[in-house]
Design a protein around this motif. Structure first.
Motif, PDB file in Angstrom:
ATOM      1  N   GLU A   1       7.021  -8.247  -6.094  1.00 36.34           N
ATOM      2  CA  GLU A   1       7.738  -7.949  -4.854  1.00 36.34           C
ATOM      3  C   GLU A   1       9.224  -7.770  -5.124  1.00 36.34           C
ATOM      4  O   GLU A   1       9.785  -8.411  -6.027  1.00 36.34           O
ATOM      5  CB  GLU A   1       7.552  -9.081  -3.847  1.00 36.34           C
ATOM      6  CG  GLU A   1       6.112  -9.387  -3.487  1.00 36.34           C
ATOM      7  CD  GLU A   1       5.483 -10.471  -4.352  1.00 36.34           C
ATOM      8  OE1 GLU A   1       4.398 -10.960  -3.992  1.00 36.34           O
ATOM      9  OE2 GLU A   1       6.074 -10.840  -5.392  1.00 36.34           O
TER      10      GLU A   1
ATOM     11  N   GLY B   1      13.184  -6.263  -3.022  1.00 29.96           N
ATOM     12  CA  GLY B   1      13.841  -5.713  -1.847  1.00 29.96           C
ATOM     13  C   GLY B   1      14.409  -6.724  -0.875  1.00 29.96           C
ATOM     14  O   GLY B   1      15.047  -6.336   0.111  1.00 29.96           O
TER      15      GLY B   1
ATOM     16  N   ARG C   1      13.907  -3.126   3.484  1.00 29.96           N
ATOM     17  CA  ARG C   1      12.637  -2.534   3.068  1.00 29.96           C
ATOM     18  C   ARG C   1      12.152  -3.248   1.821  1.00 29.96           C
ATOM     19  O   ARG C   1      12.819  -3.221   0.777  1.00 29.96           O
ATOM     20  CB  ARG C   1      12.794  -1.045   2.778  1.00 29.96           C
ATOM     21  CG  ARG C   1      11.472  -0.332   2.568  1.00 29.96           C
ATOM     22  CD  ARG C   1      11.686   1.043   2.005  1.00 29.96           C
ATOM     23  NE  ARG C   1      10.492   1.874   2.095  1.00 29.96           N
ATOM     24  CZ  ARG C   1      10.227   2.895   1.283  1.00 29.96           C
ATOM     25  NH1 ARG C   1      11.080   3.202   0.310  1.00 29.96           N
ATOM     26  NH2 ARG C   1       9.136   3.608   1.441  1.00 29.96           N
TER      27      ARG C   1
ATOM     28  N   SER D   1       9.300  -3.828  -1.208  1.00 25.57           N
ATOM     29  CA  SER D   1       8.346  -3.081  -2.009  1.00 25.57           C
ATOM     30  C   SER D   1       7.488  -4.052  -2.802  1.00 25.57           C
ATOM     31  O   SER D   1       7.949  -5.139  -3.172  1.00 25.57           O
ATOM     32  CB  SER D   1       9.064  -2.148  -2.986  1.00 25.57           C
ATOM     33  OG  SER D   1       9.868  -1.211  -2.320  1.00 25.57           O
ATOM     34  N   CYS D   2       6.262  -3.631  -3.084  1.00 24.42           N
ATOM     35  CA  CYS D   2       5.355  -4.429  -3.912  1.00 24.42           C
ATOM     36  C   CYS D   2       4.636  -3.491  -4.860  1.00 24.42           C
ATOM     37  O   CYS D   2       3.877  -2.629  -4.415  1.00 24.42           O
ATOM     38  CB  CYS D   2       4.373  -5.176  -3.048  1.00 24.42           C
ATOM     39  SG  CYS D   2       3.026  -5.954  -3.972  1.00 24.42           S
TER      40      CYS D   2
ATOM     41  N   TRP E   1       1.075  -8.097   3.554  1.00 21.66           N
ATOM     42  CA  TRP E   1       2.351  -8.782   3.373  1.00 21.66           C
ATOM     43  C   TRP E   1       2.260 -10.120   4.106  1.00 21.66           C
ATOM     44  O   TRP E   1       1.796 -10.172   5.249  1.00 21.66           O
ATOM     45  CB  TRP E   1       3.515  -7.969   3.926  1.00 21.66           C
ATOM     46  CG  TRP E   1       4.009  -6.892   3.020  1.00 21.66           C
ATOM     47  CD1 TRP E   1       3.713  -5.568   3.077  1.00 21.66           C
ATOM     48  CD2 TRP E   1       4.883  -7.056   1.900  1.00 21.66           C
ATOM     49  NE1 TRP E   1       4.353  -4.895   2.066  1.00 21.66           N
ATOM     50  CE2 TRP E   1       5.079  -5.787   1.327  1.00 21.66           C
ATOM     51  CE3 TRP E   1       5.541  -8.145   1.329  1.00 21.66           C
ATOM     52  CZ2 TRP E   1       5.886  -5.581   0.209  1.00 21.66           C
ATOM     53  CZ3 TRP E   1       6.343  -7.942   0.234  1.00 21.66           C
ATOM     54  CH2 TRP E   1       6.516  -6.674  -0.323  1.00 21.66           C
TER      55      TRP E   1
ATOM     56  N   ARG F   1       1.778   2.409   2.508  1.00 23.90           N
ATOM     57  CA  ARG F   1       1.336   2.352   1.122  1.00 23.90           C
ATOM     58  C   ARG F   1       1.452   3.715   0.463  1.00 23.90           C
ATOM     59  O   ARG F   1       1.340   4.747   1.128  1.00 23.90           O
ATOM     60  CB  ARG F   1      -0.103   1.838   1.033  1.00 23.90           C
ATOM     61  CG  ARG F   1      -1.151   2.722   1.680  1.00 23.90           C
ATOM     62  CD  ARG F   1      -2.491   1.990   1.805  1.00 23.90           C
ATOM     63  NE  ARG F   1      -3.014   1.605   0.498  1.00 23.90           N
ATOM     64  CZ  ARG F   1      -3.912   0.635   0.313  1.00 23.90           C
ATOM     65  NH1 ARG F   1      -4.366  -0.056   1.346  1.00 23.90           N
ATOM     66  NH2 ARG F   1      -4.353   0.361  -0.903  1.00 23.90           N
ATOM     67  N   ASP F   2       1.659   3.697  -0.842  1.00 22.17           N
ATOM     68  CA  ASP F   2       1.698   4.889  -1.676  1.00 22.17           C
ATOM     69  C   ASP F   2       0.621   4.708  -2.725  1.00 22.17           C
ATOM     70  O   ASP F   2       0.848   4.037  -3.751  1.00 22.17           O
ATOM     71  CB  ASP F   2       3.087   5.038  -2.302  1.00 22.17           C
ATOM     72  CG  ASP F   2       3.207   6.256  -3.204  1.00 22.17           C
ATOM     73  OD1 ASP F   2       4.338   6.565  -3.618  1.00 22.17           O
ATOM     74  OD2 ASP F   2       2.177   6.891  -3.493  1.00 22.17           O
TER      75      ASP F   2
ATOM     76  N   THR G   1       1.831   1.180  -4.729  1.00 21.69           N
ATOM     77  CA  THR G   1       2.918   0.422  -4.110  1.00 21.69           C
ATOM     78  C   THR G   1       2.681   0.281  -2.608  1.00 21.69           C
ATOM     79  O   THR G   1       2.230   1.223  -1.956  1.00 21.69           O
ATOM     80  CB  THR G   1       4.270   1.118  -4.357  1.00 21.69           C
ATOM     81  OG1 THR G   1       4.465   1.267  -5.771  1.00 21.69           O
ATOM     82  CG2 THR G   1       5.417   0.297  -3.793  1.00 21.69           C
TER      83      THR G   1
ATOM     84  N   TYR H   1       4.694  -1.091   0.968  1.00 21.80           N
ATOM     85  CA  TYR H   1       6.030  -1.309   1.501  1.00 21.80           C
ATOM     86  C   TYR H   1       5.973  -2.077   2.820  1.00 21.80           C
ATOM     87  O   TYR H   1       4.962  -2.036   3.525  1.00 21.80           O
ATOM     88  CB  TYR H   1       6.732   0.029   1.757  1.00 21.80           C
ATOM     89  CG  TYR H   1       6.853   0.904   0.536  1.00 21.80           C
ATOM     90  CD1 TYR H   1       5.946   1.932   0.311  1.00 21.80           C
ATOM     91  CD2 TYR H   1       7.877   0.701  -0.386  1.00 21.80           C
ATOM     92  CE1 TYR H   1       6.050   2.748  -0.803  1.00 21.80           C
ATOM     93  CE2 TYR H   1       7.994   1.518  -1.502  1.00 21.80           C
ATOM     94  CZ  TYR H   1       7.077   2.537  -1.709  1.00 21.80           C
ATOM     95  OH  TYR H   1       7.186   3.335  -2.816  1.00 21.80           O
TER      96      TYR H   1
ATOM     97  N   GLN I   1       8.715  -2.110   5.913  1.00 23.74           N
ATOM     98  CA  GLN I   1       9.991  -1.786   6.549  1.00 23.74           C
ATOM     99  C   GLN I   1      10.212  -2.775   7.681  1.00 23.74           C
ATOM    100  O   GLN I   1       9.379  -2.882   8.585  1.00 23.74           O
ATOM    101  CB  GLN I   1       9.982  -0.355   7.089  1.00 23.74           C
ATOM    102  CG  GLN I   1      11.239   0.032   7.828  1.00 23.74           C
ATOM    103  CD  GLN I   1      12.453   0.124   6.920  1.00 23.74           C
ATOM    104  OE1 GLN I   1      12.372   0.655   5.818  1.00 23.74           O
ATOM    105  NE2 GLN I   1      13.590  -0.399   7.384  1.00 23.74           N
TER     106      GLN I   1
ATOM    107  N   CYS J   1       3.263 -10.127  -1.302  1.00 25.62           N
ATOM    108  CA  CYS J   1       2.183  -9.181  -1.054  1.00 25.62           C
ATOM    109  C   CYS J   1       0.948  -9.658  -1.813  1.00 25.62           C
ATOM    110  O   CYS J   1       1.044 -10.464  -2.757  1.00 25.62           O
ATOM    111  CB  CYS J   1       2.551  -7.768  -1.485  1.00 25.62           C
ATOM    112  SG  CYS J   1       2.702  -7.550  -3.262  1.00 25.62           S
TER     113      CYS J   1
END
Length: 117
Positions: A6, A8, A19, A21-22, A36, A71-72, A77, A79, A81, A95
């Motif tokens: 994790e 950010g 924001r 990120s993981c 999360w 998610r990406d 990854t 996220y 926000q 996460c």
């Protein structure tokens, strides 16, 4: 071997945004529900938001309308926000792969979010 990293977190004033990120590895990311979670001092860890492999999202009532999970899958990854932050959002955020509202794997170090009033 599952790894969850994790990043950010930080210090922000009430009303501000962050924001998170993981970065995940060690499993087939795209088919797993990701969550999360957060743990405030003296409190139990709680689920904040989760996102299913297909993109459906679920939020805790306390963050609905303020937080957005995404998610990406190409980059493994997830996220978070966070907008309109409140002092009560102060916690370490983690996460994990989600199973029934709890994490499946060993917890990472998390990222600390501190919201000042």
């Amino acid at each position: 071997q599952v790894q969850l990293v994790e990043s950010g977190g930080g210090l922000v004033q009430a009303g501000g945004s962050l924001r998170l990120s993981c970065a995940a590895s060690g499993f087939i990311f795209r088919i797993n529900t990701m969550g999360w979670y957060r743990q405030a001092p003296g409190k139990q860890r709680e689920l904040v938001a989760r996102i299913f492999g297909g993109g459906t999202t679920i939020y805790a009532d306390s963050v609905k309308g303020r937080f957005t999970i995404s998610r990406d899958n190409a980059n493994n990854t997830v996220y978070l926000q966070m907008n309109s932050l409140k002092p009560e959002d102060t916690a370490v955020y983690y996460c994990n792969r989600d199973r029934g509202g709890d994490g499946m794997d060993a917890w990472g170090k998390g990222t600390l979010v501190t919201v000042s009033s």
